[in-house]
Design an enzyme around this catalytic site. Structure first.
Site, short mmCIF file in Angstrom:
data_model
loop_
_atom_site.label_atom_id
_atom_site.label_comp_id
_atom_site.label_asym_id
_atom_site.label_seq_id
_atom_site.Cartn_x
_atom_site.Cartn_y
_atom_site.Cartn_z
N HIS A 1 7.43 -1.87 17.08
CA HIS A 1 7.02 -2.00 18.47
C HIS A 1 7.16 -3.47 18.84
O HIS A 1 6.94 -4.35 17.99
CB HIS A 1 5.58 -1.53 18.67
CG HIS A 1 5.42 -0.08 18.38
ND1 HIS A 1 5.82 0.89 19.26
CD2 HIS A 1 4.92 0.57 17.30
CE1 HIS A 1 5.58 2.08 18.74
NE2 HIS A 1 5.03 1.91 17.54
N ASN B 1 2.93 13.70 -2.87
CA ASN B 1 1.53 14.05 -3.06
C ASN B 1 0.78 14.10 -1.73
O ASN B 1 1.35 13.95 -0.66
CB ASN B 1 0.89 13.06 -4.04
CG ASN B 1 -0.11 13.71 -4.94
OD1 ASN B 1 -0.89 14.55 -4.50
ND2 ASN B 1 -0.12 13.33 -6.21
N ALA C 1 0.73 1.03 -6.89
CA ALA C 1 -0.22 1.58 -5.93
C ALA C 1 -0.72 0.50 -4.97
O ALA C 1 -0.95 -0.64 -5.37
CB ALA C 1 -1.39 2.22 -6.66
N LYS D 1 6.24 -7.51 -4.24
CA LYS D 1 7.19 -8.44 -4.88
C LYS D 1 7.56 -7.90 -6.24
O LYS D 1 6.75 -7.28 -6.93
CB LYS D 1 6.57 -9.82 -5.04
CG LYS D 1 6.28 -10.52 -3.74
CD LYS D 1 5.68 -11.88 -3.98
CE LYS D 1 5.33 -12.53 -2.65
NZ LYS D 1 4.69 -13.81 -2.82
N GLY E 1 0.38 5.55 -5.18
CA GLY E 1 -0.51 5.97 -4.11
C GLY E 1 -0.93 4.83 -3.21
O GLY E 1 -1.12 3.70 -3.64
#
Length: 177
Positions: free
Chosen positions: A107, A77, A152, A172, A134
């Protein structure tokens, strides 16, 4: 880089690869939706492998592309971000919600090494029949098992087993399907 070893982020060859991918991605993001053939040509140039029936909404932001393998029947999406310094595998029948971010890049934590523009990466695997809600973020080294559902807004920091419903920050397992 692909092997998980430390690398110079500003290596000239890596910069060229990123620039090429970002140029192709910019063209993809400007290509009208009705030009599906052109969109398909572009994603085949951007990614290492693209299966059948792959649909990617705009806009997408891709680091390398050449390290990513996408299976069949995949829907991604709006506003997808992919930092694929290490291999990313997206299986078959995967649905990825809007604003999902996949990061293979690490990093260094100490500023002296980080300021030398050194990076390292770990692969990510999204298995078959997975749904990622999302706004989720998938972090380096995670594997999401077959049939899993990621709620989400989740931040996936470690492996999620198959047929699990998982959500939260950190993500989790909440129940098995």
């Amino acid at each position: 880089m692909r092997a998980g070893e430390r690398y110079d982020i500003n290596d000239a060859d890596l910069i060229e690869m990123r620039d090429t991918t970002r140029d192709l991605t910019a063209i993809y993001n400007q290509t009208p939706r009705r030009e599906r053939g052109k969109q398909r040509e572009l994603i085949e140039k951007i990614f290492a492998k693209v299966g059948d029936n792959v649909h990617i909404e705009k806009a997408m932001n891709i680091d390398y592309g050449i390290n990513t393998y996408i299976g069949n029947h995949v829907f991604i999406n709006f506003n997808f971000t992919l930092l694929d310094c290490a291999p990313v595998t997206i299986g078959n029948n995967v649905f990825i919600g809007p604003n999902v971010q996949i990061y293979t890049a690490h990093h260094p934590l100490d500023s002296e090494t980080r300021n030398q523009h050194t990076g390292f990466a770990e692969p990510i695997t999204i298995s078959n029949n997975v749904w990622i809600g999302g706004g989720s973020i998938i972090l380096p080294g995670a594997t999401i098992g077959d049939g899993a559902v990621i709620g989400a807004g989740s931040v996936v920091t470690k492996d999620i087993p198959e047929n699990a419903i998982a959500f939260g920050n950190p993500c989790k397992v909440r129940k098995k399907i």
